[in-house]
Design an enzyme around this catalytic site. Structure first.
Site, short mmCIF file in Angstrom:
data_model
loop_
_atom_site.label_atom_id
_atom_site.label_comp_id
_atom_site.label_asym_id
_atom_site.label_seq_id
_atom_site.Cartn_x
_atom_site.Cartn_y
_atom_site.Cartn_z
N LYS A 75 41.79 42.36 34.97
CA LYS A 75 40.79 42.09 36.73
C LYS A 75 41.31 42.66 37.69
O LYS A 75 42.81 42.30 38.19
CB LYS A 75 40.83 40.79 36.97
CG LYS A 75 39.14 40.54 37.89
CD LYS A 75 38.79 38.84 38.34
CE LYS A 75 37.88 39.20 39.07
NZ LYS A 75 37.53 37.56 39.53
N SER A 150 32.94 36.64 39.28
CA SER A 150 33.11 37.99 40.25
C SER A 150 33.96 38.59 39.13
O SER A 150 34.29 39.84 39.12
CB SER A 150 34.58 38.05 41.39
OG SER A 150 35.48 37.08 40.54
N SER A 174 33.91 32.37 37.98
CA SER A 174 33.88 34.17 38.37
C SER A 174 34.40 34.04 37.00
O SER A 174 34.73 35.40 36.78
CB SER A 174 35.35 34.40 38.82
OG SER A 174 34.14 34.40 40.67
#
Lengths: 484, 500
Positions: A75, A150, A174
């Site tokens: 990420k 997210s 997330s």
């Protein structure tokens, strides 16, 4: 260009020399480059091939770590030395970290091969990946829908079989929510288990790094590499080493599993409730005893979260001032330079949360908001602790809905925030949680969330693995992939 | 009620000094960098002074994304040591908070500090009071924080040096207990001595490693009411002289402003001012009304501190002797004047030099004179720290021995001292090598006296005629001819005998 296998599959192929780390990396790079879902912000080809080469040397030398040579996705809120890190924001324009996050260093040490950086909501603020400055990521099950957020890009990279595992960060859900919406395993460790050093801070008391994988065992293997005290993060806990996979085969027979009634009453989609209820029955049929429990403060969790999280974020994001790195939009004086830089660099949701957080911390409002939220936070923790005196783990839906259409909720922040009602109490309490696939609703994945007591990740994996073994939901693949 | 007016009931303790138009009320916030090797929250060196810009930096003190603070245990110990030396209590629960404001020298956009639960509270120190005797000045709190970077302003641009960013800083907040500029200076001096004696910091004002923020207000009686208008906070004073001049100026300015019907009459909150040594004036920086809201909240990257009672007890029991005690002991043990004791204790290195030399048998009074005299003079002249005095206590003791046994004269002793400072050679060796031993032999000196009397017959006649000052010319001539080695007392006696 087959899908990436599981850790176990790839590790044995590497040991049998039927493939090489370089070959695995090349395949993963090709898949990442061909990715149609906007999952990747950067494919670090040279970097990955260098890591793969080194991994092959270690494999040739014998006795490599389990993750050696395994391709993974990171990420893009996790800092990577010499590899641009954006946090999904324009404000970090051109920023190349001079150091790697501890989690990246630990995976490097294992010999795992980072393929690149994945898409996300800006500074991890969002539940749909639509707040990315670089466009939304698309759900492989239906590209017109969001993959959740997210950590949307990381979830997609695993769900689409591009890499074996990915790292995400989970501040209010997330990892677990996009895991649920893309039909894979997403796990958030206990706060203090994994170092946050080098991870761009969003809400410091809630953030935690964790894995996405297609198999529970893979998630456990990655956690094994990530967990442990880091002298650079004062909030990591010194705990004795343990084998997180020790209970994977034990099954749930004799376990007490709690079902919090407050997790089935608000706006939950019938298809989601059906799948989760069925999963709970499956666990019961495997010998777990199921009991309904109550977490009365669940209702307040969203409010608490939307005070503490923006408050911490408002301070954490003050460093993006255009002075030392990232975007800088010159103005006639210092204050104007700040305003222009931050005005141009941050997206709407980030600005909204900084305003919320600044307000909550202001003189005259601090006691009414921040202090009160901290008190309720303590209540929420205590309620969980009381429940975990009676049960070994909790089972709940991960998200109240399946993946929704891109654009469906962007103009309604409150509706968007409600995506996390079942996941954010876990962050508020600092507990570990995992989402595993438990079937489909309207042809789209539903996630089952398992929550355990502090540092009881082995219990979490035990329940998840037992469920995974007894069902075949985790073998389902996005129809878009099956067609191609 | 007017702004600044305070109705005082009969018999109220508020006193307005007699014989002065107004009373000054002063409280001081002192920032002092702690003498740790590394910074407060990272491993970078804390010895930033004089280093090339941005060479002592890392992701943490540069505030790079993802960096996290890890507290420096030594800094926490030193902060507690300072607090205990100032008679503070160390609470069982203390924590760090974020103080939010944006400025280019503050890389994170917040400073890690302590807000409502500081490490040290409720202490005091003693100063000589204006009216004689001593006076206790309260220490409200002393908390830990991190220093900022430094801005260097050029023509149309500014540069930031982050070497100082993250250096541990102790902020010591006094009560507004000083009633004059003299007392404010006494407080600053006493605090400096205690901090240095406790081994917590070298208190380098000249390097900006210690700074004073001085709160000044005036209190006076007008029309039967005591008036006490809001104070001015004079920021960042970097010398005792600046504290003195700025506080004096600002008190008078407030008084004049009141009488000119200025803004102080309507103002309800304090103002922040700066001090310009060039103009000798203060200048307005900020009104409280436009002050920033720092939005303090607990630092989530750090866990709360709970200093154990054992740790506190250990630090308390290992505190070195404090300046006031040491002064009293030196005075009574060695029969020194208060003045001498004060000079010696002004720096622990001077006190140690004295005690070591006396321990080796040197005469206390003469030793004190040489430390307070020549030693201090050369330290100041050459801007050397007392800790860096080049000669040893043994060498000083030897020099004092040569003086008290009258083997060298006071004049010669100064040369020997300078030579000892420069070459670090033992004074006895210097005396031996250069043949500087004092001449007391009456035969030899008598011959020189005879020569001088013969050569300066007029001076001799003048003296005999009643001009006593003529003796000094003759004396000087004898000392000159002996190159200062003659024993002055023998010379004087011989001269008066021969002229008599």
């Amino acid at each position: 260009m087959a899908e990436a296998g599981t850790v176990r599959e790839l590790a044995s192929a590497l040991r049998a020399r039927s493939t090489s780390a370089v070959e695995l990396a090349r395949d993963a790079i090709a898949r990442a480059k061909a990715d149609p879902y906007n999952a990747w912000l950067l494919v670090a080809e040279e970097h990955a091939l260098a890591l793969a080469q080194a991994a092959d040397e270690r494999i040739a030398a014998g006795d490599p770590a389990l993750l050696c040579g395994i391709p993974w996705a990171c990420k893009d809120i996790i800092g990577t030395k010499d590899v641009e890190t954006t946090a999904g924001s324009r404000i970090l324009d051109g920023y190349v970290p001079p150091y790697s996050a501890t989690v990246v260093e630990r995976l490097d040490r294992e010999g795992a091969v980072m393929i690149g950086k994945t898409n996300l909501d800006e500074f991890a603020m969002g539940s749909s990946n639509e707040n990315s400055a670089f466009g939304p990521a698309h759900n492989p099950w239906d590209p017109a829908r969001v993959p959740g957020g997210s950590s949307g890009g990381s979830a997609v990279s695993v769900a689409a079989g591009e890499v074996t595992f990915a790292l995400g960060t989970d501040t209010g859900g997330s990892i677990r929510q996009p895991g649920a919406l893309t039909g894979i395993v997403g796990m958030k460790p206990t706060y203090g288990r994994v170092s946050r050093y080098g991870v761009v801070a969003f809400a410091s008391s809630l953030d935690q790094v964790g894995p996405f994988a297609r198999a529970v065992e893979d998630a456990a293997i990655v956690c094994q590499a990530l967990f442990g005290l880091d002298p650079s993060d004062a909030t990591t806990m010194p705990l004795p080493a343990e084998d997180l996979r020790r209970d994977l085969e034990r099954g749930v027979k004799g376990m007490r599993l709690g079902v919090p009634k407050e997790y089935f009453i608000r706006g939950i989609e019938p298809g989601v409730e059906r799948a989760v209820r069925a999963a709970i029955r499956d666990l019961e049929s495997q010998g777990a005893s199921i009991e309904e429990v109550s977490l009365p403060s669940t209702d307040s969790a969203l409010g608490v979260y939307y005070i503490i999280q923006p408050a911490e974020a408002s301070a954490n994001l003050a460093r993006y001032d255009g002075v030392r790195f990232g975007l800088r939009v010159e103005g006639p004086d210092l204050v104007e330079t700040y305003k222009r830089t931050r005005g141009a660099g941050f997206g709407a949701e980030v600005k909204r949360r900084m305003i919320l957080g600044t307000y909550a911390l202001s003189t005259g409002y601090y006691d009414a908001y921040y202090v009160k939220a901290q008190k309720v936070r303590t209540l929420i923790k205590e309620e969980f602790e009381r429940v975990f005196a009676k049960v070994d783990a909790l089972v709940t839906p991960t998200s109240p809905s399946i993946a929704f259409g891109i654009g469906a909720k962007v103009n309604d922040p409150l509706q968007m925030y409600l995506n996390d009602v079942f996941t954010l109490p876990v962050n508020i309490a600092g507990l570990p949680g995992i989402s595993i696939p438990c079937g489909l609703s309207e042809g789209l994945p539903v996630g089952l969330q398992v929550i355990a007591g502090y540092f009881q990740e082995a219990t979490l994996f035990r329940v998840a693995a037992a469920y995974e073994r007894a069902t075949d939901h985790h073998t389902l693949r996005p129809s878009t992939l099956r067609k191609s | 009620m007017d702004a600044g007016a305070e109705r005082v009931a009969e018999g109220d303790a508020v006193s307005v000094a007699m014989g002065r138009a107004y009373e000054i009320v002063i409280g001081i916030e002192t920032h002092v960098e702690l003498g740790t090797l590394s910074k407060m929250f990272c491993g970078c060196s804390a010895r930033w002074f004089g280093m090339p810009p941005n060479t002592l930096v890392c992701p943490v003190c540069l505030g790079l994304p993802g960096a996290l603070p890890v507290p420096n245990r030594r800094a926490i110990e030193l902060a507690m040591t300072a607090g205990l030396a100032l008679h503070c209590e160390v609470p069982e629960h203390t924590k760090f908070d974020r103080k939010n404001y944006m400025y280019p020298d503050l890389p994170k956009g917040y400073q890690i500090s302590q807000y409502d639960l500081p490490l040290n509270v409720k202490g005091w120190l003693e100063i000589p009071a204006d009216g004689g005797g001593t006076k206790r000045v309260g220490i409200i709190r002393a908390h830990l924080e991190e220093d900022t970077g430094k801005l260097l302003h050029g023509q149309g641009y500014s540069l930031v040096d982050f070497n100082r960013s993250g250096v541990p800083l102790l902020e010591i907040v006094s009560a507004p207990d000083m009633s004059s500029v003299t007392e404010a200076l006494a407080y600053a001096e006493a605090l400096r001595e205690i901090v240095i004696h406790a081994g917590v910091s070298e208190f380098r004002l000249e390097e900006g490693a210690a700074r004073f923020d001085t709160n000044v207000s005036i209190r006076f009686r007008e029309g039967g009411e005591v008036r006490w208008p809001p104070q001015s906070e004079i920021k960042n004073l970097n010398s005792l002289r600046a504290v003195e001049q700025a506080a004096t100026f600002e008190a008078q300015r407030l008084w004049d402003d009141w009488h000119a019907g200025g803004e102080i009459r309507s103002r309800r909150a304090k103002i922040t001012v700066g001090w310009s040594p060039e103009t000798g004036r203060t200048f307005l920086q900020r009104r409280k009304e436009e002050a920033e809201d720092y939005r303090y909240f607990p630092e989530p990257d750090l866990v709360a501190l709970a200093p154990s009672r054992e740790t506190v007890a250990t630090i308390r029991s290992s505190l070195p002797e404090m300046p006031s005690e040491r002064r009293a002991r030196l005075a009574s043990q060695h029969g020194l004047s208060d003045y001498d004791a004060r000079i010696l204790v002004s720096d622990p290195a001077l006190a140690a030099l004295f005690e070591d030399a006396v321990g080796l048998g040197a005469d206390p009074k003469v030793t004190a004179n040489w430390i307070g005299g020549e030693t201090l003079r050369l330290l100041r002249e050459r801007s050397v720290r007392a800790a860096e005095i080049p000669f040893t206590a043994a060498q000083l003791a030897q020099l004092v021995g040569l003086i008290t046994t009258r083997e060298i004269s006071a004049t010669i002793a100064k040369d020997v001292f300078a030579e000892m400072w420069a070459s670090r050679t033992d004074p006895a060796a210097i005396v031996e090598e250069k043949g500087l031993r004092q001449v007391s032999d009456e035969g030899a000196l008598g011959a020189v006296v005879d020569q001088v009397l013969a050569a300066q017959a007029k001076a001799a006649t003048d003296y005999r005629g009643g001009n006593k000052r003529a003796l000094e010319a003759l004396f000087g001539a004898v000392m000159g001819r002996t190159k200062g080695k003659a024993d002055p007392r023998v010379v004087r006696r011989l001269l008066t005998e021969k002229l008599g």
